[in-house]
Design an enzyme around this catalytic site. Structure first.
Site, PDB file in Angstrom:
ATOM      1  N   GLY A 212     -24.348   2.606  -4.109  1.00  0.00           N
ATOM      2  CA  GLY A 212     -23.338   3.113  -5.045  1.00  0.00           C
ATOM      3  C   GLY A 212     -22.950   2.045  -6.038  1.00  0.00           C
TER       4      GLY A 212
ATOM      5  N   GLY B  78     -26.306   1.599   1.199  1.00  0.00           N
ATOM      6  CA  GLY B  78     -25.376   2.150   0.205  1.00  0.00           C
ATOM      7  C   GLY B  78     -25.681   1.584  -1.169  1.00  0.00           C
TER       8      GLY B  78
ATOM      9  N   LYS C  44       0.877  -1.169   0.000  1.00  0.00           N
ATOM     10  CA  LYS C  44       0.000   0.000   0.000  1.00  0.00           C
ATOM     11  C   LYS C  44       0.913   1.217   0.000  1.00  0.00           C
ATOM     12  CE  LYS C  44      -4.516   0.909   0.471  1.00  0.00           C
ATOM     13  NZ  LYS C  44      -5.672   0.132   0.002  1.00  0.00           N
TER      14      LYS C  44
ATOM     15  N   VAL D 250     -21.082  -0.701  -5.961  1.00  0.00           N
ATOM     16  CA  VAL D 250     -21.247  -2.109  -5.578  1.00  0.00           C
ATOM     17  C   VAL D 250     -22.709  -2.388  -5.223  1.00  0.00           C
ATOM     18  CG1 VAL D 250     -20.536  -3.941  -4.005  1.00  0.00           C
ATOM     19  CG2 VAL D 250     -18.877  -2.209  -4.679  1.00  0.00           C
TER      20      VAL D 250
HETATM   21  P1  NAD Z   1     -19.601   4.323  -3.860  1.00  0.00           P
HETATM   22  O1  NAD Z   1     -18.969   5.579  -3.410  1.00  0.00           O
HETATM   23  O2  NAD Z   1     -19.909   4.133  -5.313  1.00  0.00           O
HETATM   24  O3  NAD Z   1     -20.980   4.091  -3.077  1.00  0.00           O
HETATM   25  C1  NAD Z   1     -21.158   4.331  -1.725  1.00  0.00           C
HETATM   26  C2  NAD Z   1     -22.624   4.687  -1.507  1.00  0.00           C
HETATM   27  O4  NAD Z   1     -22.853   4.791  -0.109  1.00  0.00           O
HETATM   28  C3  NAD Z   1     -23.045   6.010  -2.137  1.00  0.00           C
HETATM   29  O5  NAD Z   1     -24.229   5.835  -2.871  1.00  0.00           O
HETATM   30  C4  NAD Z   1     -23.235   6.928  -0.925  1.00  0.00           C
HETATM   31  O6  NAD Z   1     -24.258   7.898  -1.155  1.00  0.00           O
HETATM   32  C5  NAD Z   1     -23.655   5.938   0.115  1.00  0.00           C
HETATM   33  N1  NAD Z   1     -23.439   6.378   1.499  1.00  0.00           N
HETATM   34  C6  NAD Z   1     -22.416   7.120   1.991  1.00  0.00           C
HETATM   35  N2  NAD Z   1     -22.579   7.308   3.322  1.00  0.00           N
HETATM   36  C7  NAD Z   1     -23.721   6.654   3.657  1.00  0.00           C
HETATM   37  C8  NAD Z   1     -24.420   6.460   4.857  1.00  0.00           C
HETATM   38  N3  NAD Z   1     -23.989   6.989   6.027  1.00  0.00           N
HETATM   39  N4  NAD Z   1     -25.546   5.704   4.836  1.00  0.00           N
HETATM   40  C9  NAD Z   1     -25.996   5.175   3.680  1.00  0.00           C
HETATM   41  N5  NAD Z   1     -25.381   5.339   2.501  1.00  0.00           N
HETATM   42  C10 NAD Z   1     -24.265   6.062   2.492  1.00  0.00           C
HETATM   43  O7  NAD Z   1     -18.677   3.152  -3.311  1.00  0.00           O
HETATM   44  P2  NAD Z   1     -18.609   1.651  -3.827  1.00  0.00           P
HETATM   45  O8  NAD Z   1     -17.552   1.526  -4.845  1.00  0.00           O
HETATM   46  O9  NAD Z   1     -19.982   1.163  -4.107  1.00  0.00           O
HETATM   47  O10 NAD Z   1     -18.064   0.923  -2.513  1.00  0.00           O
HETATM   48  C11 NAD Z   1     -18.893   0.695  -1.400  1.00  0.00           C
HETATM   49  C12 NAD Z   1     -18.055   0.168  -0.237  1.00  0.00           C
HETATM   50  O11 NAD Z   1     -17.403  -1.052  -0.627  1.00  0.00           O
HETATM   51  C13 NAD Z   1     -16.923   1.108   0.192  1.00  0.00           C
HETATM   52  O12 NAD Z   1     -16.735   0.965   1.574  1.00  0.00           O
HETATM   53  C14 NAD Z   1     -15.703   0.559  -0.534  1.00  0.00           C
HETATM   54  O13 NAD Z   1     -14.498   0.865   0.137  1.00  0.00           O
HETATM   55  C15 NAD Z   1     -15.986  -0.919  -0.504  1.00  0.00           C
HETATM   56  N6  NAD Z   1     -15.344  -1.669  -1.598  1.00  0.00           N
HETATM   57  C16 NAD Z   1     -15.625  -1.383  -2.888  1.00  0.00           C
HETATM   58  C17 NAD Z   1     -15.026  -2.105  -3.916  1.00  0.00           C
HETATM   59  C18 NAD Z   1     -15.339  -1.818  -5.351  1.00  0.00           C
HETATM   60  O14 NAD Z   1     -15.025  -2.655  -6.225  1.00  0.00           O
HETATM   61  N7  NAD Z   1     -15.938  -0.683  -5.687  1.00  0.00           N
HETATM   62  C19 NAD Z   1     -14.132  -3.140  -3.613  1.00  0.00           C
HETATM   63  C20 NAD Z   1     -13.874  -3.444  -2.268  1.00  0.00           C
HETATM   64  C21 NAD Z   1     -14.485  -2.689  -1.262  1.00  0.00           C
END
Ligand code: NAD
Length: 369
Positions: free
Chosen positions: A197, A195, A95, A199
């Protein structure tokens, strides 16, 4: 060193000393990077190359002290070793952190200078996106080094990892359901998705296909509107989120949502989602979930789709292969539950054991001529 021994070691060592901190977690190398011309101050941590090159994202953050940056990069790089090991891919853990305010100091020159430092490591460390870094930044770093992943599809990269991450989480939920209900089918099961987003929205698609009953919450009302148009969902309010009458809670927004307060409210039997660092305190809440009779699928196991995706980018990207590998998260999750039962451990510690076992056995094979 096994995770079980670390706590006792910690008591006996002066952890303000960087070399002591490295030896505590068995880190291989810590590289301090400085370039006054562009204002670059970065630290690259290589925790382990036992299974392959150390891969992990670069985070840009305005750390208040150098010590805080060191502690963060050591912790995060070790986490990557475990994540890749348990995902069954041939990558080690690394990292990097760039110290500074991304809004003020992230320039092309800074990123290219940083790329040169990565290049000088000759492939021992491979970078990717993390907090405050995006695929455009990876393109800039790529001008100075080939040791970078998470490039856009237009550049031969793997693009958005979230469909692969969602596949892994879905597999984790199904394996958990089999463990708790004796059946991996999610038809009719009540699932809370927090959430919506990248994922979360893909996960909802997969769950909806299986006729799960969906309960959703996001702080962004647009996301709630979008998902309501596409699927039959019940929108929860913030206050209803944790106490909703449901079977499964899938945290897909932010970390530390499994804590003493939420555990008082949760009625579910399973916690399994994509968010990183879901347990506010691993030791306290890892045990508390058990006491409450909740099965916790460790986050770094079920959300490994992202790292699996970039692993396949290194080999000439093929999404089908990445998705097929992510499907194996079902078997891995099941194995972790078995270890947890056999060794009477919380599931997150069972996952660490599985990772350590793979690192130790494969490293021995690699050491042979
Ligand atoms: P993203 O930013 O696209 O989506 C996150 C969503 O959570 C957004 O829609 C946001 O509005 C919502 N959010 C934020 N705070 C909130 C709250 N207090 N209550 C409810 N909703 C809330 O992120 P993502 O890429 O979908 O990732 C989601 C999680 O998974 C993150 O923690 C990320 O670190 C983890 N993650 C993602 C990936 C990936 O491939 N994208 C891989 C491993 C881990």
């Amino acid at each position: 060193m096994s995770s079980a021994n670390i706590a006792s070691e910690k008591k006996n060592k002066d952890t303000s000393n960087v070399i002591n901190q490295m030896s505590l977690f068995n880190h291989e190398q810590l590289v301090f990077c400085n370039d006054n011309n562009v204002g670059l101050k970065a630290i690259i941590a290589i925790h382990s190359t036992a299974l392959g090159p150390a891969l992990g994202g670069t985070r840009m953050w305005n750390y208040v002290s150098e010590q805080e940056a060191v502690t963060d990069v050591l912790r995060l790089s070790r986490g990557m070793t475990y994540k890749s090991a348990v995902a069954g891919i041939n990558l080690g853990g690394g990292k990097a952190v760039i110290i500074g305010d991304p809004k003020k100091t992230k320039t092309e020159a800074l990123l290219r200078s940083y790329g040169k430092f990565i290049n000088n490591l000759g492939g021992k460390y491979i970078t990717a996106e993390d907090v405050a870094m995006n695929s455009k930044d990876m393109e800039i770093i790529h001008a100075e080094t080939k040791y970078v992943t998470g490039l856009p599809e237009s550049m031969g990269g793997s693009g958005d990892p979230s469909p692969v991450t969602a596949m892994g989480v879905w597999m984790g939920i199904k394996a958990s359901s089999k463990e708790v209900y004796g059946n991996s089918s999610l038809s009719g099961k009540k699932v809370i998705v927090q959430g919506l987003g990248n994922v979360g929205k893909h996960l909802i698609d997969l769950l909806a296909k299986e006729n799960a009953q969906l309960f959703v919450y996001d702080i962004d009302s647009e996301k709630l509107k979008e998902v309501s148009k596409k699927h039959r969902v019940t929108v929860l309010s913030e206050g209803e989120l944790y106490s909703a009458d449901a079977d499964i809670y899938a945290p897909c927004a932010l970390g530390a949502t499994v804590n003493s307060n939420t555990l008082e409210q949760l009625k579910v039997k399973i916690i399994c989602g994509s968010a990183n660092n879901q347990l506010a305190d691993e030791d306290i809440h890892g045990r508390m979930v058990e006491e409450k009779g909740i099965l916790y699928a460790p986050d770094f196991v079920v959300n490994a789709g992202g790292i699996i995706n970039v692993y396949y980018e290194l080999q000439g990207y093929n999404r089908e292969r990445a998705l097929t590998h992510a499907e194996r998260i079902y078997d891995t999750t099941t194995k972790i539950f078995e270890i947890a039962k056999q060794q009477k451990l919380p599931t997150y510690l069972a996952a660490n054991h599985l990772a350590e076992e793979r690192i130790n056995t494969i490293a021995k094979i690699k050491a042979r001529i």
